[in-house]
Scaffold this active site. Structure first.
Site, PDB file in Angstrom:
ATOM      1  N   LYS A  66      13.001   3.077  -8.163  1.00 38.77           N
ATOM      2  CA  LYS A  66      12.664   3.237  -6.733  1.00 38.77           C
ATOM      3  C   LYS A  66      14.071   2.648  -6.099  1.00 38.77           C
ATOM      4  O   LYS A  66      14.238   3.417  -4.784  1.00 38.77           O
ATOM      5  CB  LYS A  66      11.729   1.987  -6.279  1.00 38.77           C
ATOM      6  CG  LYS A  66      10.299   2.473  -6.793  1.00 38.77           C
ATOM      7  CD  LYS A  66       9.250   1.560  -6.184  1.00 38.77           C
ATOM      8  CE  LYS A  66       7.877   1.913  -6.870  1.00 38.77           C
ATOM      9  NZ  LYS A  66       6.895   1.131  -6.238  1.00 38.77           N
ATOM     10  N   ASP A 102       4.391   2.176  -0.298  1.00 41.34           N
ATOM     11  CA  ASP A 102       3.740   0.657  -1.041  1.00 41.34           C
ATOM     12  C   ASP A 102       3.196   0.027   0.136  1.00 41.34           C
ATOM     13  O   ASP A 102       2.222  -0.410  -0.023  1.00 41.34           O
ATOM     14  CB  ASP A 102       4.820   0.412  -1.891  1.00 41.34           C
ATOM     15  CG  ASP A 102       5.189   0.927  -3.118  1.00 41.34           C
ATOM     16  OD1 ASP A 102       4.112   1.944  -3.525  1.00 41.34           O
ATOM     17  OD2 ASP A 102       6.143   0.865  -3.542  1.00 41.34           O
TER      18      ASP A 102
END
Ligand code: ATR
Length: 271
Positions: A66, A102
């Protein structure tokens, strides 16, 4: 030919994303294919370039890539910039767009699925690593009365909170044992549950009607969920957040936000 997407990670075999996106595509009538993609640990950028060359339209990014995805993106959403990490890439004619769904997935799960509005609430965020960072801006945008970030290493929590100076009046930092008073929502964003460890938390953090959410999920409740339930909180694992972050990514790619209820219910049955 169908538009192609994938989830890139290492390892990736256990990712539930293909199942989730296939269900979204079927429910919304979108013509797409979504696969798993194992990238070598030293080959994330090369893998993304290859996907772009093959005409893929986008990708999700998971552990451990990420941060690299954040650096690789040529344009970033505000929430990706605030998170310092990217979990969703969109390949358009204009380069590589990086987003982070997220935190919005977490908020959607709490507000829509659990039915707990966050405006005016006192929220506890446990942890100050990548997962906590991604949750900060989306939580603050809901207008909580206070957001307390508690972490084992206090300096890390102070540094994280310092990045959200615009919200300073609503933010506070604490160690675990020093936490005072009850919270309406208490979110575990530490990785302690991975090793079945429980941070040393005072049970009084779970105020009346408190929702305790662990970002982890598995086939049984985490130690944090068990502790919270013992002290009167209603508990939730991270499966709803997983499905909601996928829905946000799907919406970014396809312009339509799928209904998540059915997918979440069927996944709960199969975990
Ligand atoms: P992630 O991407 O999952 O957030 P990370 O960035 O490595 O992973 O962050 C891990 C977080 O979990 C940190 O807040 C870490 O606390 P420290 O900053 O003190 O390291 C926290 N953490 C990990 N193991 C823990 C444990 N056993 N008890 C409490 N906190 C823990």
């Amino acid at each position: 030919m169908s538009d192609r997407y994938c989830v890139i990670g290492n390892p990736i075999a256990h990712s539930k994303s293909p199942q989730i996106h296939a269900a979204f595509a079927a429910a919304t009538g979108q013509d797409l294919r979504y696969e798993r993609c194992l990238a070598p640990l030293d080959g994330f950028a090369a893998t993304v370039r290859e996907l772009v060359a093959q005409g893929y339209r986008g990708a999700n990014v998971t552990v451990p890539f990420k941060l690299e995805a954040f650096r690789l993106a040529t344009r970033l959403s505000e929430r990706a910039r605030a998170a310092g990490a990217v979990n969703t890439l969109k390949f358009d004619g204009d380069g590589i767009y990086g987003d982070n769904t997220d935190g919005p997935g977490l908020v959607a799960d709490i507000v829509r699925n659990a039915g707990v509005p966050l405006a005016g609430k006192r929220i506890l965020l446990l942890g100050a690593g990548g997962a906590a960072r991604g949750a900060m801006l989306p939580l603050l945008e809901q207008g909580p009365r206070q957001l307390v970030v508690a972490n084992r290493t206090l300096a890390t929590a102070e540094a994280l909170v310092g990045e959200f100076g615009q919200y300073a009046g609503r933010l506070a930092v604490s160690g675990f044992a020093a936490l005072e008073g009850g919270f309406d929502v208490a979110i575990n964003a530490t990785s302690a549950s991975l090793s079945s460890e429980l941070p040393p938390l005072p049970p009084a953090i779970f105020g009346p009607g408190c929702l305790a959410l662990d970002m982890m999920y598995g086939n049984k409740p985490t130690v944090y969920m068990e502790f919270a339930a013992r002290h009167g909180a209603s508990v939730r694992d991270g499966l709803g957040m997983l499905v909601e972050q996928a829905a946000e990514a799907f919406a970014l790619w396809r312009g339509v936000r799928p209904d998540t209820n059915e997918v979440l219910t069927s996944m709960r049955r199969s975990t």
